[in-house]
Design a protein around this motif. Structure first.
Motif, short mmCIF file in Angstrom:
data_model
loop_
_atom_site.label_atom_id
_atom_site.label_comp_id
_atom_site.label_asym_id
_atom_site.label_seq_id
_atom_site.Cartn_x
_atom_site.Cartn_y
_atom_site.Cartn_z
N PHE A 42 0.06 -6.36 -30.01
CA PHE A 42 0.32 -5.37 -29.18
C PHE A 42 1.89 -5.08 -29.24
CE2 PHE A 42 -3.43 -7.73 -27.83
CZ PHE A 42 -4.25 -6.84 -27.65
N THR A 43 2.55 -3.99 -28.57
CA THR A 43 3.78 -3.93 -28.48
C THR A 43 4.57 -4.09 -27.09
OG1 THR A 43 3.59 -1.39 -27.44
CG2 THR A 43 3.45 -1.75 -30.12
N GLY A 44 3.78 -4.41 -26.33
CA GLY A 44 4.28 -4.68 -24.88
C GLY A 44 4.91 -3.43 -24.24
N ILE A 45 4.42 -2.05 -24.68
CA ILE A 45 4.69 -0.99 -23.87
C ILE A 45 3.30 -0.79 -23.29
CG2 ILE A 45 5.23 1.33 -24.32
CD1 ILE A 45 7.44 -0.70 -24.57
N VAL A 46 3.34 -0.93 -22.16
CA VAL A 46 1.97 -0.79 -21.36
C VAL A 46 1.32 0.83 -21.31
CG1 VAL A 46 0.78 -0.75 -19.06
CG2 VAL A 46 2.17 -2.65 -19.93
N GLN A 47 0.40 1.28 -21.55
CA GLN A 47 -0.14 2.65 -21.76
C GLN A 47 -0.52 3.13 -20.41
OE1 GLN A 47 -2.74 1.38 -24.75
NE2 GLN A 47 -1.36 2.52 -26.48
N GLY A 92 -15.78 -4.55 -29.28
CA GLY A 92 -15.30 -5.28 -30.24
C GLY A 92 -13.85 -5.28 -30.58
N ALA A 93 -13.36 -3.83 -29.99
CA ALA A 93 -11.61 -3.71 -30.12
C ALA A 93 -10.99 -4.85 -29.09
CB ALA A 93 -11.48 -2.49 -29.61
N SER A 94 -9.92 -4.97 -29.24
CA SER A 94 -8.91 -5.88 -28.43
C SER A 94 -7.92 -5.06 -27.76
CB SER A 94 -8.18 -6.58 -29.37
OG SER A 94 -8.70 -7.52 -30.15
N ASP A 111 -7.97 -4.43 -7.58
CA ASP A 111 -6.41 -4.93 -8.02
C ASP A 111 -6.12 -4.00 -9.34
OD1 ASP A 111 -6.00 -6.94 -6.21
OD2 ASP A 111 -6.48 -8.77 -7.87
N GLN A 112 -4.84 -3.80 -9.62
CA GLN A 112 -4.36 -3.05 -10.53
C GLN A 112 -3.90 -3.91 -11.64
OE1 GLN A 112 -5.60 0.05 -9.42
NE2 GLN A 112 -3.88 0.65 -10.51
N VAL A 113 -4.10 -3.64 -12.92
CA VAL A 113 -3.60 -4.35 -13.93
C VAL A 113 -2.86 -3.44 -14.98
CG1 VAL A 113 -5.42 -6.01 -13.56
CG2 VAL A 113 -6.05 -4.11 -14.83
N ASN A 114 -2.02 -4.15 -15.76
CA ASN A 114 -1.41 -3.22 -17.02
C ASN A 114 -2.49 -3.19 -18.02
OD1 ASN A 114 0.90 -3.02 -15.52
ND2 ASN A 114 1.58 -4.96 -16.23
N VAL A 115 -2.79 -2.35 -18.73
CA VAL A 115 -3.24 -2.09 -19.99
C VAL A 115 -2.73 -1.41 -21.21
CG1 VAL A 115 -5.67 -1.18 -20.96
CG2 VAL A 115 -5.35 -1.71 -18.39
N GLU A 116 -2.92 -2.00 -22.36
CA GLU A 116 -2.56 -1.69 -23.84
C GLU A 116 -3.53 -1.85 -24.72
OE1 GLU A 116 0.96 -2.52 -26.95
OE2 GLU A 116 0.88 -3.62 -25.31
N ARG A 117 -3.78 -0.76 -25.40
CA ARG A 117 -4.77 -0.78 -26.42
C ARG A 117 -3.83 -1.66 -27.67
NH1 ARG A 117 -8.65 4.24 -27.49
NH2 ARG A 117 -8.78 3.19 -29.36
N SER A 118 -4.59 -2.14 -28.65
CA SER A 118 -4.20 -2.90 -29.64
C SER A 118 -3.31 -1.90 -30.65
CB SER A 118 -4.92 -3.56 -30.54
OG SER A 118 -5.96 -2.59 -31.07
N LEU A 119 -2.46 -2.48 -31.37
CA LEU A 119 -1.40 -1.87 -32.26
C LEU A 119 -2.21 -1.24 -33.48
CD1 LEU A 119 1.54 -0.91 -32.85
CD2 LEU A 119 1.68 -3.25 -33.91
N LYS A 120 -2.03 -0.10 -33.81
CA LYS A 120 -2.56 0.31 -35.23
C LYS A 120 -1.34 0.56 -36.14
CE LYS A 120 -5.92 3.47 -32.74
NZ LYS A 120 -5.36 3.17 -31.52
N VAL A 121 -2.05 0.13 -37.62
CA VAL A 121 -1.05 0.47 -38.53
C VAL A 121 -0.21 1.86 -38.51
CG1 VAL A 121 -0.71 0.59 -41.01
CG2 VAL A 121 -2.28 -1.15 -40.16
N GLY A 122 1.00 2.17 -38.73
CA GLY A 122 1.83 3.25 -38.34
C GLY A 122 2.24 3.35 -36.98
N ASP A 123 1.74 2.77 -36.08
CA ASP A 123 2.25 3.05 -34.82
C ASP A 123 3.69 2.44 -34.45
OD1 ASP A 123 -0.13 4.11 -33.95
OD2 ASP A 123 -0.80 2.21 -32.87
#
Length: 202
Positions: A2-7, A39-41, A80-92
């Motif tokens: 991940f990048t640590g940039i919450v989406q 199956g995605a992260s 509760d609210q939570v931070n969500v970020e999808r996994s990094l893709k090649v080229g992101d």
């Protein structure tokens, strides 16, 4: 990774607790679900979880006992609210820093200082992680990539965009947050420590 940039922020819709396991369902914005497959992260408050089912805007994850014990996920409640970020893709674009989603521990918020244009948060990290934290270094808190501004005590600053996009906008003194230190920094520190110890004959 991940990048640590919450989406986006998600809302805990349901929690089912079983021996050694939690099933957590999170309601998320449409852009998070689009193209997502089982199956995605996905990083939830900085913890890498695997999608086990998708129903509409609800994503469900299984959370193991070790994750419950080592992170703040075990204390989540419906609503509760939570931070969500999808996994990094090649080229992101990596706008933050590379984050694995493997949390090293939790830190308690000691102080929140608000000024006109930002907020400074002071935290107490686990003692065993302190040697890996340096001024101007990277740290991920609840999945948010942040720059360390001070280590005595540990402090980070958040701009209005981060406060609006993440759960830090509603953070309070006493809250626990998930901590992931920069893995490259950890490797360098451990390597130097190992070499020094070996030279000293220990």
């Amino acid at each position: 990774m991940f990048t640590g940039i919450v989406q986006a922020q998600g809302t805990i819709a349901d929690i089912i607790v079983e021996p050694g396991m939690m099933h957590v369902s999170i309601s998320v914005p449409e852009e998070i679900v689009e193209g997502l497959k089982t199956g995605a992260s996905v990083a939830v408050n900085g913890v890498c979880l695997t999608v086990v089912s998708i129903e509409g805007d609800h994503i469900t994850f299984d959370v193991m006992q070790e994750t419950i014990d080592l992170t703040t996920l075990g204390s989540l409640k419906t609503g509760d609210q939570v931070n969500v970020e999808r996994s990094l893709k090649v080229g992101d674009e990596v706008g933050g820093h590379l984050v694995s989603g493997h949390v090293h521990g939790t830190a308690r918020i000691l102080d929140i200082t608000k000024t006109e244009n930002n907020v400074t948060i002071t935290l107490e990290p686990p003692a065993e992680l302190s040697k890996y934290i340096f001024p101007k270094g990277f740290i991920a808190l609840n999945g948010v990539s942040l720059t360390v501004i001070s280590t005595s005590p540990l402090s980070v600053s958040l701009i209005p965009e981060t406060l609006e996009r993440t759960t830090f906008g509603s953070a309070q003194v006493g809250d626990l947050v998930n901590v992931e230190i920069d893995q490259q920094t950890r490797t360098i520190v451990d390597t130097i420590e190992h070499i020094t110890t070996k030279k000293a004959g220990f």
